[in-house]
Design a protein around this motif. Sequence first.
Motif, PDB file in Angstrom:
ATOM      1  N   ILE A   1      16.314  19.697  59.783  1.00 26.80           N
ATOM      2  CA  ILE A   1      16.195  18.352  58.963  1.00 26.80           C
ATOM      3  C   ILE A   1      16.476  17.434  60.234  1.00 26.80           C
ATOM      4  O   ILE A   1      17.398  17.808  61.049  1.00 26.80           O
ATOM      5  CB  ILE A   1      17.564  18.494  57.965  1.00 26.80           C
ATOM      6  CG1 ILE A   1      16.744  19.520  56.949  1.00 26.80           C
ATOM      7  CG2 ILE A   1      17.643  17.542  57.422  1.00 26.80           C
ATOM      8  CD1 ILE A   1      17.751  19.660  55.995  1.00 26.80           C
TER       9      ILE A   1
ATOM     10  N   TRP B   1      15.004  10.639  56.200  1.00 20.89           N
ATOM     11  CA  TRP B   1      15.279  11.957  56.285  1.00 20.89           C
ATOM     12  C   TRP B   1      13.705  12.107  56.528  1.00 20.89           C
ATOM     13  O   TRP B   1      12.485  11.790  55.913  1.00 20.89           O
ATOM     14  CB  TRP B   1      16.305  12.695  55.512  1.00 20.89           C
ATOM     15  CG  TRP B   1      15.358  12.530  54.217  1.00 20.89           C
ATOM     16  CD1 TRP B   1      14.590  13.803  53.698  1.00 20.89           C
ATOM     17  CD2 TRP B   1      15.682  12.086  53.110  1.00 20.89           C
ATOM     18  NE1 TRP B   1      14.201  13.649  52.235  1.00 20.89           N
ATOM     19  CE2 TRP B   1      14.847  12.078  52.130  1.00 20.89           C
ATOM     20  CE3 TRP B   1      16.613  10.839  52.937  1.00 20.89           C
ATOM     21  CZ2 TRP B   1      15.091  12.457  51.145  1.00 20.89           C
ATOM     22  CZ3 TRP B   1      16.261  10.360  51.529  1.00 20.89           C
ATOM     23  CH2 TRP B   1      15.937  10.588  50.932  1.00 20.89           C
TER      24      TRP B   1
ATOM     25  N   VAL C   1      11.821  16.342  57.098  1.00 19.24           N
ATOM     26  CA  VAL C   1      11.924  18.188  57.704  1.00 19.24           C
ATOM     27  C   VAL C   1      10.796  19.290  58.281  1.00 19.24           C
ATOM     28  O   VAL C   1       9.669  17.646  57.907  1.00 19.24           O
ATOM     29  CB  VAL C   1      11.838  18.384  56.137  1.00 19.24           C
ATOM     30  CG1 VAL C   1      13.169  17.669  55.388  1.00 19.24           C
ATOM     31  CG2 VAL C   1      10.350  17.666  54.852  1.00 19.24           C
TER      32      VAL C   1
ATOM     33  N   GLY D   1      13.483  23.729  55.599  1.00 17.17           N
ATOM     34  CA  GLY D   1      14.351  22.067  55.232  1.00 17.17           C
ATOM     35  C   GLY D   1      14.051  21.141  54.363  1.00 17.17           C
ATOM     36  O   GLY D   1      14.984  20.745  53.280  1.00 17.17           O
TER      37      GLY D   1
ATOM     38  N   LEU E   1      16.196  19.636  51.153  1.00 12.13           N
ATOM     39  CA  LEU E   1      16.364  18.430  50.172  1.00 12.13           C
ATOM     40  C   LEU E   1      16.406  18.301  48.986  1.00 12.13           C
ATOM     41  O   LEU E   1      16.559  16.993  48.729  1.00 12.13           O
ATOM     42  CB  LEU E   1      16.163  17.612  51.515  1.00 12.13           C
ATOM     43  CG  LEU E   1      16.901  17.640  52.990  1.00 12.13           C
ATOM     44  CD1 LEU E   1      16.761  16.599  54.131  1.00 12.13           C
ATOM     45  CD2 LEU E   1      18.647  17.219  53.030  1.00 12.13           C
TER      46      LEU E   1
ATOM     47  N   ILE F   1      24.378  18.605  52.851  1.00 15.38           N
ATOM     48  CA  ILE F   1      23.248  19.916  53.080  1.00 15.38           C
ATOM     49  C   ILE F   1      23.968  21.195  53.681  1.00 15.38           C
ATOM     50  O   ILE F   1      23.202  22.364  52.958  1.00 15.38           O
ATOM     51  CB  ILE F   1      22.665  18.929  54.374  1.00 15.38           C
ATOM     52  CG1 ILE F   1      21.876  18.025  54.315  1.00 15.38           C
ATOM     53  CG2 ILE F   1      21.937  20.189  55.399  1.00 15.38           C
ATOM     54  CD1 ILE F   1      21.939  17.828  55.337  1.00 15.38           C
TER      55      ILE F   1
ATOM     56  N   SER G   1      12.417  18.292  65.643  1.00 17.99           N
ATOM     57  CA  SER G   1      13.581  17.575  65.772  1.00 17.99           C
ATOM     58  C   SER G   1      13.803  17.425  66.744  1.00 17.99           C
ATOM     59  O   SER G   1      13.621  18.108  67.400  1.00 17.99           O
ATOM     60  CB  SER G   1      14.351  18.497  64.728  1.00 17.99           C
ATOM     61  OG  SER G   1      14.309  19.407  65.630  1.00 17.99           O
TER      62      SER G   1
END
Length: 263
Positions: free
Chosen positions: A80, A93, A95, A100, A104, A121, A186
């Motif tokens: 995330i 945001w 994912v 992830g 969320l 989270i 990420s």
Amino acid sequence: MSNRIRDAFMEIRAEEELKKNTLAYLQQISLKKSNSSSINKYRLMPAVAACVLFIFLSGMGVVVWRQPVSYISVDVNPSIELELNRFDRVVSWNVYNKEGAEILKDLSVQGKSYTEAIEMILQSAEMQKYLKKNGLLEFAVASAVNGKEIGLEVGIENMAVYGHYESECGVTDMATAKEAHNNNMSIGKYMVYLMLSEYDETLTIEDCRHQSMAELHDDLLGYGVSHHGHGGMNSVSEESTAPVSDSNKGNGRYGQSGHHHRH
């Protein structure tokens, strides 16, 4: 007969004078209204200007509020990434895997401070499933605002939940963050990929994409490298399967782009 003609002319003259007087009166009223309107316009100008300025500043405020300038990735197996505005509030945001997305989908982190969003989270039932499996919790921070990334890193490390798990928090630059995003990964996982690629030139992003952070760190340990301390890479064993040369320690691509702290 003469009296009738005279009376008729008198009526005509009276009507003309009445018309003239009426016209003059109407012109006078119109002039007064025009002057009054002009005065009112001048009086209203500051108020109008203030309204225009308010609308402009409000619009600018919305732009500033919605504009992401900092990024915090949270990786275990779920991957995330939070996007923050200048006020360290979550404005968006991303994912990077289905795990992830599952976390969320039931959380509302929009507008939350980054510490509050991270707590939500980590404390979610879905994330707890991974953390309870001795999962390594990896944070990574990047910011377009000079120096802000350090403040965010300190803020994360000072959170109570940070000390409850085996956690790491690293900082990198926006160039590395952009590379991560271009590769649909990420920031934190991409930083570990860069570390591993220093030791295995055949390694690809796809090789790392679906691995958990614990698995990636196990791969690093296979090269005798830990993922903690300033400068990125540190030797943890004098006898490793692939010894790290002094020229490579902390001087690889990862070492140049960021550093990590491990709790």
